[in-house]
Design an enzyme around this catalytic site. Structure first.
Site, mmCIF file in Angstrom:
data_model
loop_
_atom_site.group_PDB
_atom_site.id
_atom_site.type_symbol
_atom_site.label_atom_id
_atom_site.label_comp_id
_atom_site.label_asym_id
_atom_site.label_seq_id
_atom_site.Cartn_x
_atom_site.Cartn_y
_atom_site.Cartn_z
ATOM 1 N N HIS A 64 0.851 -1.192 0.000
ATOM 2 C CA HIS A 64 0.000 0.000 0.000
ATOM 3 C C HIS A 64 0.888 1.244 0.000
ATOM 4 O O HIS A 64 1.946 1.248 0.651
ATOM 5 C CB HIS A 64 -0.874 -0.025 1.263
ATOM 6 N N GLY A 108 0.239 -4.998 1.742
ATOM 7 C CA GLY A 108 -0.989 -5.216 0.972
ATOM 8 C C GLY A 108 -0.726 -5.897 -0.360
ATOM 9 O O GLY A 108 -1.587 -6.582 -0.899
ATOM 10 N N TYR A 138 -5.288 -3.991 10.231
ATOM 11 C CA TYR A 138 -5.706 -4.596 8.952
ATOM 12 C C TYR A 138 -7.207 -4.863 8.982
ATOM 13 O O TYR A 138 -7.811 -4.996 10.044
ATOM 14 C CB TYR A 138 -4.915 -5.881 8.686
HETATM 15 C C1 LCV Z 1 5.063 4.697 -0.262
HETATM 16 C C2 LCV Z 1 7.192 3.905 -0.551
HETATM 17 C C3 LCV Z 1 6.795 2.612 -0.131
HETATM 18 C C4 LCV Z 1 5.425 2.424 0.226
HETATM 19 N N1 LCV Z 1 4.608 3.495 0.154
HETATM 20 O O1 LCV Z 1 14.211 1.805 -1.423
HETATM 21 O O2 LCV Z 1 0.055 -4.435 5.054
HETATM 22 S S1 LCV Z 1 0.019 -3.146 5.714
HETATM 23 O O3 LCV Z 1 -1.038 -3.041 6.697
HETATM 24 O O4 LCV Z 1 1.334 -2.803 6.253
HETATM 25 C C5 LCV Z 1 -0.323 -2.005 4.424
HETATM 26 C C6 LCV Z 1 -0.904 -0.759 4.916
HETATM 27 C C7 LCV Z 1 0.872 -1.835 3.560
HETATM 28 O O5 LCV Z 1 0.970 -2.446 2.533
HETATM 29 O O6 LCV Z 1 1.835 -0.945 3.993
HETATM 30 C C8 LCV Z 1 3.070 -0.851 3.187
HETATM 31 C C9 LCV Z 1 3.970 -1.982 3.644
HETATM 32 N N2 LCV Z 1 5.232 -1.923 2.863
HETATM 33 C C10 LCV Z 1 6.445 -1.977 3.457
HETATM 34 O O7 LCV Z 1 6.606 -2.097 4.665
HETATM 35 C C11 LCV Z 1 7.642 -1.847 2.509
HETATM 36 C C12 LCV Z 1 8.203 -0.423 2.684
HETATM 37 N N3 LCV Z 1 9.345 -0.220 1.767
HETATM 38 C C13 LCV Z 1 10.567 -0.761 2.064
HETATM 39 O O8 LCV Z 1 10.789 -1.509 3.024
HETATM 40 C C14 LCV Z 1 11.655 -0.396 1.093
HETATM 41 O O9 LCV Z 1 11.231 0.732 0.338
HETATM 42 C C15 LCV Z 1 11.951 -1.551 0.104
HETATM 43 C C16 LCV Z 1 12.579 -2.733 0.876
HETATM 44 C C17 LCV Z 1 10.665 -1.988 -0.617
HETATM 45 C C18 LCV Z 1 12.952 -1.007 -0.937
HETATM 46 O O10 LCV Z 1 14.052 -0.447 -0.226
HETATM 47 P P1 LCV Z 1 15.062 0.519 -1.005
HETATM 48 O O11 LCV Z 1 16.114 0.906 -0.014
HETATM 49 O O12 LCV Z 1 15.432 -0.122 -2.298
HETATM 50 P P2 LCV Z 1 13.705 2.970 -0.429
HETATM 51 O O13 LCV Z 1 13.264 2.423 0.873
HETATM 52 O O14 LCV Z 1 14.724 4.067 -0.420
HETATM 53 O O15 LCV Z 1 12.385 3.453 -1.206
HETATM 54 C C19 LCV Z 1 12.486 4.265 -2.385
HETATM 55 C C20 LCV Z 1 11.357 5.269 -2.290
HETATM 56 O O16 LCV Z 1 10.106 4.552 -2.354
HETATM 57 C C21 LCV Z 1 9.327 4.923 -1.241
HETATM 58 C C22 LCV Z 1 10.308 5.292 -0.138
HETATM 59 O O17 LCV Z 1 9.664 6.113 0.820
HETATM 60 C C23 LCV Z 1 11.369 6.008 -0.940
HETATM 61 O O18 LCV Z 1 10.872 7.303 -1.195
HETATM 62 P P3 LCV Z 1 11.895 8.552 -1.049
HETATM 63 O O19 LCV Z 1 12.910 8.307 -2.123
HETATM 64 O O20 LCV Z 1 11.007 9.741 -1.265
HETATM 65 O O21 LCV Z 1 12.468 8.469 0.372
HETATM 66 N N4 LCV Z 1 8.495 3.802 -0.806
HETATM 67 C C24 LCV Z 1 8.911 2.555 -0.583
HETATM 68 N N5 LCV Z 1 7.890 1.799 -0.150
HETATM 69 N N6 LCV Z 1 4.951 1.244 0.592
HETATM 70 N N7 LCV Z 1 6.348 4.938 -0.620
#
Ligand code: LCV
Length: 259
Positions: A64, A108, A138
């Site tokens: 999400h 999600g 959730y």
């Molecule tokens: C917005 C994002 C996101 C993102 N949204 O790159 O299931 S529930 O209840 O939790 C539900 C509500 C849900 O689905 O929640 C989301 C759950 N998702 C996560 O927990 C994954 C969050 N993301 C990460 O852990 C990392 O981004 C990963 C491992 C996917 C990739 O890591 P990496 O180091 O390669 P960054 O973290 O630097 O991410 C690049 C850009 O994408 C945005 C993140 O904020 C960053 O933006 P900025 O460059 O502006 O800082 N991003 C990543 N995931 N779910 N934005």
């Protein structure tokens, strides 16, 4: 600009999530593009749909779009939330939807993959169910979907730890159909889709709807429903929920106080 790619070959419609800058985070915009593509492919008489990320993707979808989760006391996962809409559509379209997975799948997006009819995952891909990590309450439909696909003890471990599991573990616990070497992912998926596409679309549409209706016939009393919704309301009104989202944006581990 579309955040997805779409194509149709031999009645197999493929939708590629392609918003690399946010790792295919399931924003309302991206999901809107997916829903439109599904509608167009069905109008063009696709008999199978494949949902995938671009070849070589390290992240299939980051789940999400956290930026779209409300922090003003509104329910973050309501019936009309785009994530809920795309999951219902996947479950209700009259053709099989195959999730072709490479890279990591988060939150999600795990539920999106799980609600596809068949999952073909590449070696090295992973799945993380993250509500507990973010402090998100959730929704009932989502939890029921997890329960439909994963045995309860496994679902509890995945949800309570919020840690990624490998495709191989996902195969062991029965929530992916096949794990293949990355070089064979497209071929394996195409062969499966072609086999399905050669069968009767009417019989398959009936079987899919029968399986959906019969598998979701879960007794939930109105009192049970109201009780769960009141528990969820307490959480999305909690300091912990706001801390979970704040910690994500501040790129630090959350510190939950249990209130
Ligand atoms: C917005 C994002 C996101 C993102 N949204 O790159 O299931 S529930 O209840 O939790 C539900 C509500 C849900 O689905 O929640 C989301 C759950 N998702 C996560 O927990 C994954 C969050 N993301 C990460 O852990 C990392 O981004 C990963 C491992 C996917 C990739 O890591 P990496 O180091 O390669 P960054 O973290 O630097 O991410 C690049 C850009 O994408 C945005 C993140 O904020 C960053 O933006 P900025 O460059 O502006 O800082 N991003 C990543 N995931 N779910 N934005």
């Amino acid at each position: 600009m579309a955040l997805i790619q779409k194509n149709l070959v031999d009645r197999v419609g493929t939708i590629t999530l392609d918003n690399r800058k946010s790792h295919n985070a399931l924003s309302g915009e991206l999901i809107g593009d997916v829903l439109r593509a599904m509608d167009e492919l069905l109008k063009d008489e696709a008999r199978v749909l494949v949902l995938r990320a671009p070849a070589g993707a390290k992240v299939w979808s980051a789940g999400h779009d956290v930026k779209e989760l409300p922090t003003d006391g509104r329910d973050p996962l309501t019936y009309n939330d785009p994530l809920r809409q795309v999951i219902r559509t996947i479950q209700e379209v009259p053709v099989p939807v195959i999730a072709m997975v490479e890279g990591s799948v988060w939150g999600g997006a795990c539920e999106v993959v799980l609600c596809c009819d068949i999952i073909v995952a590449a070696e090295g891909s992973s799945f993380a169910m993250t509500p507990a990590k973010l402090g998100v309450p959730y929704d009932i439909a989502g939890v029921l979907n997890f329960m439909q696909r994963i045995d309860l003890p496994i679902a509890k471990e995945l949800l309570f730890t919020a840690q990624p599991i490998s495709a191989e573990r996902a195969l062991d616990v029965g929530f992916v159909n096949h794990v293949v070497p990355i070089a064979e992912l497209e071929t394996a998926t195409a062969e499966l889709a072609a086999q399905i596409g050669r069968n009767s679309p009417l019989a398959i549409a009936l079987l899919k709807e029968q399986l959906r209706v019969l598998s979701t016939a879960t007794p939930l009393t109105p009192e049970g429903f109201e009780r769960i919704q009141s528990l969820r309301r307490k959480i999305y009104d909690s300091a912990d929920y706001r801390e979970g989202l704040r910690s994500f944006f501040e790129k630090r581990p959350p510190v939950f106080q249990g209130k």
